[in-house]
Motif scaffolding. Structure first.
Motif, PDB file in Angstrom:
ATOM      1  N   TYR A 184       0.722   4.727   0.782  1.00 34.96           N
ATOM      2  CA  TYR A 184      -0.009   5.845   1.364  1.00 34.96           C
ATOM      3  C   TYR A 184       0.397   7.122   0.639  1.00 34.96           C
ATOM      4  N   SER A 185       1.702   7.276   0.452  1.00 38.64           N
ATOM      5  CA  SER A 185       2.237   8.354  -0.380  1.00 38.64           C
ATOM      6  C   SER A 185       3.581   7.885  -0.897  1.00 38.64           C
TER       7      SER A 185
ATOM      8  N   VAL B 201       3.833  -0.971   3.713  1.00 41.11           N
ATOM      9  CA  VAL B 201       3.229   0.349   3.551  1.00 41.11           C
ATOM     10  C   VAL B 201       4.365   1.348   3.330  1.00 41.11           C
TER      11      VAL B 201
ATOM     12  N   TYR C 179       0.845  -1.188   0.000  1.00 48.40           N
ATOM     13  CA  TYR C 179       0.000   0.000   0.000  1.00 48.40           C
ATOM     14  C   TYR C 179       0.882   1.241   0.000  1.00 48.40           C
TER      15      TYR C 179
ATOM     16  N   ALA D 244      -3.681   7.092   9.414  1.00 50.52           N
ATOM     17  CA  ALA D 244      -2.800   6.052   8.893  1.00 50.52           C
ATOM     18  C   ALA D 244      -1.679   5.736   9.879  1.00 50.52           C
TER      19      ALA D 244
ATOM     20  N   MET E 178       5.358   5.431   3.054  1.00 52.60           N
ATOM     21  CA  MET E 178       4.871   6.760   3.442  1.00 52.60           C
ATOM     22  C   MET E 178       6.012   7.773   3.344  1.00 52.60           C
TER      23      MET E 178
ATOM     24  N   ILE F 186      -9.165   4.436   4.135  1.00 50.45           N
ATOM     25  CA  ILE F 186      -7.911   4.185   4.850  1.00 50.45           C
ATOM     26  C   ILE F 186      -8.105   3.060   5.863  1.00 50.45           C
TER      27      ILE F 186
ATOM     28  N   GLU G 257      -1.955  18.093   1.925  1.00 46.94           N
ATOM     29  CA  GLU G 257      -2.339  16.811   2.521  1.00 46.94           C
ATOM     30  C   GLU G 257      -3.267  17.042   3.713  1.00 46.94           C
TER      31      GLU G 257
ATOM     32  N   THR H 172      -5.593  11.220   0.179  1.00 40.34           N
ATOM     33  CA  THR H 172      -4.927  12.008   1.218  1.00 40.34           C
ATOM     34  C   THR H 172      -4.974  13.514   0.993  1.00 40.34           C
TER      35      THR H 172
ATOM     36  N   PRO I 143      -1.776   7.796  -4.889  1.00 39.97           N
ATOM     37  CA  PRO I 143      -1.850   8.025  -3.445  1.00 39.97           C
ATOM     38  C   PRO I 143      -2.634   9.257  -3.011  1.00 39.97           C
TER      39      PRO I 143
ATOM     40  N   ARG J 118      -3.482  11.529   7.551  1.00 39.58           N
ATOM     41  CA  ARG J 118      -2.143  11.032   7.910  1.00 39.58           C
ATOM     42  C   ARG J 118      -2.152  10.492   9.346  1.00 39.58           C
TER      43      ARG J 118
END
Length: 494
Positions: free
Chosen positions: A393-394, A445, A391, A462, A447, A434, A454, A418, A414, A459
């Motif tokens: 997330y970013s 993951v 995954y 997460a 990030m 999320i 954002e 977010t 991503p 965040r």
């Protein structure tokens, strides 16, 4: 030195065929990006989406985005080659598109009576692309070719007659080309609408009656709409017509605006990028018009420039690559002053050399900020291949392609989950998605540090999941950032 520049430029351009000059300039301007899978986050995602499509994931259904399906179709042949070969393939496709667009820029400038500045104008188009993230395979790199081809097909001719059926055939071809362009990026509609209206005005100027103009208008509109209708019908036939409609149209209307200071900063960057070409074009506007056919082509070129500027302004956001479509008519119009005015001729060589040098600085800066193929390959090697899902997330979508790991969400770009402006505009509640993602327990993951725009609460949500169920594996450099990698504390049975 500067006084001798017109003769130098003239000899340099005259020594080799125009296509060879433009190809050489394009390779020189873009060569340091070849093979880099993260030239820009957008094309990184386009390649990843095309790869997943080949693996059976359907756009808008299994991989969500609001770009037209034609853009992902362009990337399919390259994605079929995998990485890293496919990266070179799409970048070579983009190179070919740039060179062909530049050739048509010069050709239209010739028809407008600006032959002496045509090649220089085309060269400036190639070089200015680097100022606005056009050094890779951004969507305008491909649809600019379709747009300029549409204009080139219907340029005014001396022999134009009302009763010539070839004129309608050319108009039909132009509108179909615009329909295809809109399936690469819908913003092409503004230039397409202008050309359609110009075609009807041209019909009137040649003596067409209102009834005749009305009869012509409907099929032209239908041809421009046909590729989009076919795309929707294809998804509707397999039960996903609503998914297509929301992703392509509804989500655009639902998207929020960026913060005002981000919008202002983006707009000022765009103004700075376009200012030189627009100044050159404005000087051409003041020049006397020669014969009538050339004057008609000039009027069309300046009208096109106005339409492209309108499309740029009305879309908002004003990311730097939104200037790329404006560069095509601006380069055409700039050719007149560059080649036909004394000051323009003296500026030609400094403009070319300066644009090349500054463009390379911009591209190198982008590489330092965004990262290289070696960094992505090292990061992907740290994640490794295996049955566990990933995954982002970013971070960079290329990690999906390089690791070949499964995704746990269809929102694989991503920032869709977010970013502030995407809240309520992606067909799902960001916070709930999320939570659902972490319920599926992806094995890894990724990030990156926080970024402007954002949502801090997303965040925080997460990070709460990460603290509970993941351990920090380490951090890897990608450009000017250190990006965190997390691994599940206990890999669930599969």
């Amino acid at each position: 030195m500067i006084a001798a520049s017109p003769a130098i430029v003239s000899r340099a351009y005259g020594a080799v065929p125009r296509w060879a000059t433009l190809l050489f300039v394009a390779v020189l301007a873009r060569m340091i990006t070849f093979g880099n899978p993260i030239v820009h986050v957008d094309e990184d995602f386009y390649f990843t989406t095309a790869t997943r499509w080949l693996e059976g994931a359907l756009p808008y259904v299994d991989v969500w985005d609001r770009k037209p399906v034609g853009l992902f179709l362009i990337y399919l042949p390259a994605a079929a080659l995998g990485v890293p070969l496919g990266i070179y393939a799409y970048q070579l496709m983009a190179l070919a598109s740039v060179v062909m667009t530049a050739l048509l820029i010069a050709r239209i400038a010739d028809r407008a009576g600006w032959q002496s500045g045509a090649t220089t104008g085309a060269v400036l188009y190639i070089l200015f692309l680097n100022f606005a993230d056009g050094q890779g395979g951004q969507s305008p790199i491909f649809y600019n070719l379709l747009v300029i081809a549409a204009f080139a097909v219907v340029l005014p001719r001396v022999e134009d007659r009302l009763d010539d059926p070839r004129r309608f055939a050319r108009a039909a071809a132009a509108m179909l080309l615009f329909g295809l362009a809109m399936q690469v990026k819908y913003s092409a509609m503004f230039e397409g609408a202008f050309l359609g209206l110009w075609l009807l005005w041209r019909e009137h100027r040649l003596g067409g009656s209102p009834a005749r103009i009305a009869r012509i208008a409907l099929p032209l509109v239908l041809l421009a709409s046909l590729p989009t209708i076919v795309a929707w019908a294809s998804f509707a036939a397999i039960g996903h017509g609503d998914d297509f409609l929301y992703a392509n149209f509804g989500s655009i209307l639902d998207r929020r605006s960026d913060l005002w200071y981000l919008l202002l900063l983006n707009f000022l960057k765009c103004v700075l990028i376009l200012a030189p070409l627009l100044w050159l074009a404005s000087r051409t506007w003041k020049m006397p018009v020669g014969n009538a056919p050339a004057g008609a082509v000039r009027d069309l070129a300046f009208g096109w420039l106005a339409a492209s500027l309108f499309g740029f302004l009305v879309f908002g956001s004003w990311f730097n690559h939104y200037t790329l479509p404006v560069m095509v008519p601006a380069a055409i119009c700039a050719s007149g002053f560059i080649g036909s005015d004394g000051l323009g001729r003296r500026l030609a060589l400094p403009l070319v050399i300066g644009s090349l040098a500054i463009g390379q600085i911009v591209v190198i800066s982008s590489i330092l900020i965004r990262g290289t193929d070696h960094q992505i390959e090292a990061f992907a090697q740290a994640i490794g291949r295996g049955p566990g899902c990933l995954y982002l997330y970013s971070g960079n979508s290329a990690l999906y392609t390089y690791t070949r790991r499964c995704a746990v969400t269809r929102w694989t770009f991503p920032s869709h989950l977010t970013r502030n402006r995407e809240e309520g505009a992606v067909g799902v509640d960001q916070a709930q998605e999320i939570d659902r993602i972490f319920e599926k327990r992806p094995e890894f993951v990724v990030m990156r540090p926080p970024y402007p725009g954002e949502r801090p609460e997303i965040r925080a949500r997460a990070i709460a999941h990460l603290k509970q169920d993941y351990r920090r594996r380490g951090e890897w450099p990608v450009g000017n950032l250190m990006v965190d990698l997390y691994e599940a504390k206990e890999t669930p049975a599969r």
